[in-house]
Design an enzyme around this catalytic site. Structure first.
Site, PDB file in Angstrom:
ATOM      1  N   ALA A 109      12.810  10.054  10.373  1.00  0.00           N
ATOM      2  CA  ALA A 109      12.287  11.037   9.422  1.00  0.00           C
ATOM      3  C   ALA A 109      10.933  10.597   8.872  1.00  0.00           C
ATOM      4  CB  ALA A 109      13.284  11.232   8.287  1.00  0.00           C
ATOM      5  N   SER A 155       5.835   7.054  16.808  1.00  0.00           N
ATOM      6  CA  SER A 155       7.042   6.637  17.513  1.00  0.00           C
ATOM      7  C   SER A 155       7.674   7.780  18.283  1.00  0.00           C
ATOM      8  CB  SER A 155       8.047   6.113  16.479  1.00  0.00           C
ATOM      9  OG  SER A 155       9.289   5.839  17.072  1.00  0.00           O
ATOM     10  N   TYR A 182      14.259   6.024   9.596  1.00  0.00           N
ATOM     11  CA  TYR A 182      13.030   5.643  10.283  1.00  0.00           C
ATOM     12  C   TYR A 182      12.419   6.853  10.991  1.00  0.00           C
ATOM     13  CZ  TYR A 182      10.121   3.499  13.964  1.00  0.00           C
ATOM     14  OH  TYR A 182       9.094   3.182  14.816  1.00  0.00           O
ATOM     15  N   VAL A 189       0.809  -1.221   0.000  1.00  0.00           N
ATOM     16  CA  VAL A 189       0.000   0.000   0.000  1.00  0.00           C
ATOM     17  C   VAL A 189       0.844   1.273   0.000  1.00  0.00           C
ATOM     18  CG1 VAL A 189      -2.101  -1.017   0.931  1.00  0.00           C
ATOM     19  CG2 VAL A 189      -0.318  -0.221   2.502  1.00  0.00           C
TER      20      VAL A 189
END
Length: 259
Positions: A157, A140, A155, A63
Protein backbone atom coordinates in the site's frame (compact mmCIF):
# COMPACT_ATOMS: atom_id res chain seq x y z
CA UNK A 1 30.20 12.74 -17.61
CA UNK A 2 26.40 13.01 -17.39
CA UNK A 3 26.26 14.61 -13.94
CA UNK A 4 29.31 16.89 -13.90
CA UNK A 5 28.83 19.39 -11.02
CA UNK A 6 25.24 18.27 -10.46
CA UNK A 7 23.97 17.85 -6.91
CA UNK A 8 22.23 14.57 -6.12
CA UNK A 9 20.32 13.91 -2.91
CA UNK A 10 19.64 10.27 -2.00
CA UNK A 11 17.40 9.18 0.87
CA UNK A 12 18.06 5.67 2.09
CA UNK A 13 21.56 6.29 0.82
CA UNK A 14 23.47 4.29 3.40
CA UNK A 15 23.27 0.87 1.79
CA UNK A 16 22.06 -1.32 -1.05
CA UNK A 17 20.67 0.48 -4.07
CA UNK A 18 21.06 3.94 -2.52
CA UNK A 19 24.76 3.54 -1.74
CA UNK A 20 25.64 2.08 -5.13
CA UNK A 21 23.65 4.84 -6.84
CA UNK A 22 25.69 7.38 -4.88
CA UNK A 23 28.90 5.75 -6.05
CA UNK A 24 27.79 5.84 -9.69
CA UNK A 25 26.67 9.48 -9.48
CA UNK A 26 30.09 10.34 -8.05
CA UNK A 27 31.75 8.51 -10.94
CA UNK A 28 29.66 10.61 -13.31
CA UNK A 29 30.87 13.85 -11.75
CA UNK A 30 28.14 14.66 -9.24
CA UNK A 31 28.27 15.89 -5.68
CA UNK A 32 26.11 13.72 -3.44
CA UNK A 33 24.13 14.21 -0.25
CA UNK A 34 23.27 10.99 1.57
CA UNK A 35 20.47 10.60 4.09
CA UNK A 36 19.70 7.79 6.51
CA UNK A 37 18.31 7.64 10.02
CA UNK A 38 21.57 6.20 11.37
CA UNK A 39 24.79 8.19 11.37
CA UNK A 40 27.00 5.11 11.61
CA UNK A 41 25.50 3.73 8.39
CA UNK A 42 26.20 6.99 6.61
CA UNK A 43 29.75 7.16 7.94
CA UNK A 44 30.45 3.65 6.63
CA UNK A 45 28.99 4.52 3.22
CA UNK A 46 31.07 7.68 2.92
CA UNK A 47 34.24 5.85 3.94
CA UNK A 48 33.57 3.36 1.15
CA UNK A 49 32.60 5.66 -1.71
CA UNK A 50 34.40 8.95 -0.91
CA UNK A 51 36.86 8.66 2.00
CA UNK A 52 37.95 12.30 1.53
CA UNK A 53 34.39 13.53 2.08
CA UNK A 54 35.01 16.30 -0.43
CA UNK A 55 32.05 15.48 -2.65
CA UNK A 56 29.73 13.78 -0.15
CA UNK A 57 27.61 15.44 2.54
CA UNK A 58 25.94 13.27 5.19
CA UNK A 59 22.66 14.10 6.88
CA UNK A 60 21.24 11.75 9.51
CA UNK A 61 17.55 12.23 10.26
CA UNK A 62 14.03 10.90 9.86
CA UNK A 63 12.69 12.49 6.69
CA UNK A 64 9.20 11.15 7.32
CA UNK A 65 8.90 14.44 9.25
CA UNK A 66 8.38 17.56 7.09
CA UNK A 67 10.80 19.76 9.02
CA UNK A 68 13.56 17.15 8.75
CA UNK A 69 13.00 16.80 5.01
CA UNK A 70 13.28 20.59 4.66
CA UNK A 71 16.44 20.57 6.78
CA UNK A 72 17.94 17.87 4.55
CA UNK A 73 17.40 19.95 1.42
CA UNK A 74 18.68 23.05 3.19
CA UNK A 75 21.85 21.16 4.16
CA UNK A 76 22.38 20.16 0.52
CA UNK A 77 21.94 23.75 -0.64
CA UNK A 78 24.23 25.04 2.11
CA UNK A 79 27.02 22.64 1.10
CA UNK A 80 26.68 22.48 -2.68
CA UNK A 81 24.41 25.38 -3.67
CA UNK A 82 21.36 23.57 -5.03
CA UNK A 83 19.64 20.21 -5.64
CA UNK A 84 19.40 18.85 -9.18
CA UNK A 85 18.34 15.25 -8.56
CA UNK A 86 16.45 13.50 -5.76
CA UNK A 87 16.43 9.72 -5.44
CA UNK A 88 13.82 8.42 -2.97
CA UNK A 89 15.26 5.05 -1.93
CA UNK A 90 13.90 4.53 1.58
CA UNK A 91 11.82 1.51 2.56
CA UNK A 92 11.47 -1.42 4.92
CA UNK A 93 10.31 -4.71 3.42
CA UNK A 94 8.73 -6.89 6.10
CA UNK A 95 6.42 -9.70 4.88
CA UNK A 96 3.62 -10.28 7.39
CA UNK A 97 0.18 -11.86 6.78
CA UNK A 98 -2.58 -9.26 6.59
CA UNK A 99 -4.51 -10.67 9.57
CA UNK A 100 -1.36 -10.37 11.67
CA UNK A 101 -0.50 -6.82 10.66
CA UNK A 102 -0.53 -4.33 13.52
CA UNK A 103 -0.71 -0.58 13.69
CA UNK A 104 3.07 -0.63 14.11
CA UNK A 105 3.51 -2.58 10.86
CA UNK A 106 1.30 -0.15 8.97
CA UNK A 107 2.96 2.92 10.47
CA UNK A 108 6.41 1.51 9.71
CA UNK A 109 5.48 1.16 6.03
CA UNK A 110 4.13 4.70 5.83
CA UNK A 111 7.08 6.19 7.72
CA UNK A 112 9.73 4.34 5.71
CA UNK A 113 8.21 4.72 2.24
CA UNK A 114 5.31 7.09 1.65
CA UNK A 115 5.91 9.94 4.09
CA UNK A 116 9.63 10.35 3.23
CA UNK A 117 8.80 10.39 -0.48
CA UNK A 118 6.08 12.99 -0.03
CA UNK A 119 7.94 15.41 2.22
CA UNK A 120 11.40 15.12 0.69
CA UNK A 121 10.00 15.51 -2.83
CA UNK A 122 8.09 18.60 -1.75
CA UNK A 123 11.20 20.16 -0.18
CA UNK A 124 13.44 19.29 -3.13
CA UNK A 125 10.92 20.39 -5.77
CA UNK A 126 10.54 23.74 -4.01
CA UNK A 127 14.28 24.23 -4.42
CA UNK A 128 14.23 23.02 -8.05
CA UNK A 129 11.35 25.35 -8.97
CA UNK A 130 12.12 27.52 -11.97
CA UNK A 131 15.44 25.77 -12.62
CA UNK A 132 14.32 22.20 -13.23
CA UNK A 133 15.47 18.85 -11.95
CA UNK A 134 14.63 15.17 -11.69
CA UNK A 135 13.09 12.97 -9.02
CA UNK A 136 13.49 9.19 -9.25
CA UNK A 137 11.51 6.97 -6.90
CA UNK A 138 12.59 3.43 -6.08
CA UNK A 139 9.27 1.60 -6.32
CA UNK A 140 8.24 -2.02 -6.35
CA UNK A 141 6.45 -4.75 -8.26
CA UNK A 142 4.50 -5.26 -5.01
CA UNK A 143 2.82 -1.91 -5.69
CA UNK A 144 1.49 -3.27 -8.97
CA UNK A 145 0.68 -6.89 -8.14
CA UNK A 146 0.24 -9.18 -5.13
CA UNK A 147 2.75 -11.99 -4.63
CA UNK A 148 1.24 -14.86 -2.63
CA UNK A 149 4.54 -16.07 -1.17
CA UNK A 150 5.33 -12.64 0.29
CA UNK A 151 2.29 -11.15 2.07
CA UNK A 152 3.12 -7.46 2.23
CA UNK A 153 -0.15 -5.52 2.39
CA UNK A 154 1.25 -2.55 4.34
CA UNK A 155 4.44 -2.34 2.28
CA UNK A 156 2.46 -2.73 -0.96
CA UNK A 157 0.00 0.00 0.00
CA UNK A 158 2.82 2.41 0.85
CA UNK A 159 4.67 1.60 -2.38
CA UNK A 160 1.45 2.06 -4.36
CA UNK A 161 1.30 5.53 -2.82
CA UNK A 162 4.85 6.17 -4.02
CA UNK A 163 3.82 5.10 -7.53
CA UNK A 164 0.74 7.34 -7.39
CA UNK A 165 2.85 10.29 -6.32
CA UNK A 166 5.03 9.71 -9.37
CA UNK A 167 2.18 10.49 -11.75
CA UNK A 168 0.66 13.28 -9.68
CA UNK A 169 3.96 15.09 -9.19
CA UNK A 170 4.94 14.58 -12.83
CA UNK A 171 1.83 16.50 -13.89
CA UNK A 172 2.01 19.18 -11.21
CA UNK A 173 5.72 19.86 -11.58
CA UNK A 174 5.99 19.67 -15.36
CA UNK A 175 5.64 23.44 -15.67
CA UNK A 176 8.68 23.78 -13.41
CA UNK A 177 10.68 21.40 -15.67
CA UNK A 178 10.91 18.88 -12.83
CA UNK A 179 10.57 15.32 -14.09
CA UNK A 180 9.36 12.50 -11.81
CA UNK A 181 9.72 8.79 -12.59
CA UNK A 182 9.85 5.45 -10.79
CA UNK A 183 11.75 2.19 -11.15
CA UNK A 184 9.71 -0.84 -10.00
CA UNK A 185 11.85 -3.64 -8.58
CA UNK A 186 11.34 -7.35 -8.05
CA UNK A 187 13.63 -9.36 -5.74
CA UNK A 188 16.92 -7.45 -5.52
CA UNK A 189 19.81 -8.53 -3.32
CA UNK A 190 20.14 -5.79 -0.68
CA UNK A 191 20.60 -5.68 3.11
CA UNK A 192 16.84 -5.07 3.43
CA UNK A 193 16.15 -8.79 3.76
CA UNK A 194 18.41 -9.03 6.79
CA UNK A 195 16.02 -6.84 8.75
CA UNK A 196 13.77 -9.83 9.31
CA UNK A 197 16.03 -12.85 8.73
CA UNK A 198 19.66 -13.86 9.08
CA UNK A 199 22.16 -13.33 6.29
CA UNK A 200 22.21 -17.05 5.57
CA UNK A 201 18.41 -17.21 5.41
CA UNK A 202 18.33 -14.18 3.12
CA UNK A 203 20.77 -15.89 0.77
CA UNK A 204 18.61 -19.03 0.68
CA UNK A 205 15.47 -17.02 -0.05
CA UNK A 206 17.10 -15.01 -2.84
CA UNK A 207 18.60 -18.12 -4.41
CA UNK A 208 15.19 -19.79 -4.29
CA UNK A 209 13.45 -17.07 -6.35
CA UNK A 210 15.67 -17.18 -9.43
CA UNK A 211 12.99 -19.00 -11.44
CA UNK A 212 10.35 -16.46 -10.37
CA UNK A 213 12.05 -14.01 -12.72
CA UNK A 214 11.69 -14.77 -16.45
CA UNK A 215 15.32 -13.77 -16.98
CA UNK A 216 16.31 -16.54 -14.58
CA UNK A 217 17.86 -14.71 -11.64
CA UNK A 218 17.10 -12.23 -8.89
CA UNK A 219 18.43 -8.71 -9.26
CA UNK A 220 21.55 -6.98 -8.04
CA UNK A 221 21.78 -3.30 -7.07
CA UNK A 222 23.88 -2.72 -10.19
CA UNK A 223 20.91 -3.82 -12.32
CA UNK A 224 18.82 -1.05 -10.78
CA UNK A 225 21.30 1.78 -10.56
CA UNK A 226 21.82 2.28 -14.28
CA UNK A 227 18.08 2.70 -14.74
CA UNK A 228 18.05 5.31 -11.97
CA UNK A 229 20.90 7.23 -13.59
CA UNK A 230 19.18 7.11 -16.96
CA UNK A 231 15.90 8.52 -15.61
CA UNK A 232 17.80 11.21 -13.70
CA UNK A 233 19.81 12.26 -16.75
CA UNK A 234 19.09 14.51 -19.70
CA UNK A 235 18.93 11.36 -21.83
CA UNK A 236 15.45 10.93 -20.31
CA UNK A 237 14.60 14.59 -20.79
CA UNK A 238 11.23 13.83 -22.40
CA UNK A 239 10.20 11.15 -19.91
CA UNK A 240 8.08 11.96 -16.88
CA UNK A 241 5.35 10.16 -14.95
CA UNK A 242 6.69 6.78 -16.05
CA UNK A 243 7.15 3.57 -14.08
CA UNK A 244 9.98 1.46 -15.47
CA UNK A 245 9.94 -2.20 -14.35
CA UNK A 246 13.47 -3.29 -13.46
CA UNK A 247 12.39 -6.75 -12.44
CA UNK A 248 13.84 -9.46 -14.65
CA UNK A 249 10.56 -9.62 -16.58
CA UNK A 250 8.23 -10.40 -13.65
CA UNK A 251 5.54 -7.82 -14.36
CA UNK A 252 5.53 -8.64 -18.09
CA UNK A 253 4.33 -12.13 -17.23
CA UNK A 254 1.87 -11.11 -14.54
CA UNK A 255 -0.19 -8.54 -16.47
CA UNK A 256 -3.92 -9.34 -16.75
CA UNK A 257 -3.66 -9.89 -20.49
CA UNK A 258 -0.98 -12.51 -20.01
CA UNK A 259 -2.74 -14.59 -17.36
Amino acid sequence: MDFENKVVLITGGGGGVGKLAAQRFLEEGANVVLNSRRQEVLDAARDEIDPSGERVRLFAGDVSEPRTAKALVAAAVDRFGRVDVLVNSTGIFRPTPFLEQTEEHFQEALDSILRPTFWTSQAAASQMRGRGGAIVNVGSMWAADAISTTPTSAYSAAQAGRHALTKNLAIELAAENVRVNTVALAFVETPAYERFMSGEQAREVLDSVHAFHPLGRHGQPADVVEAILFLASEKAGWITGATLPVDGGVLAGRSPAAR
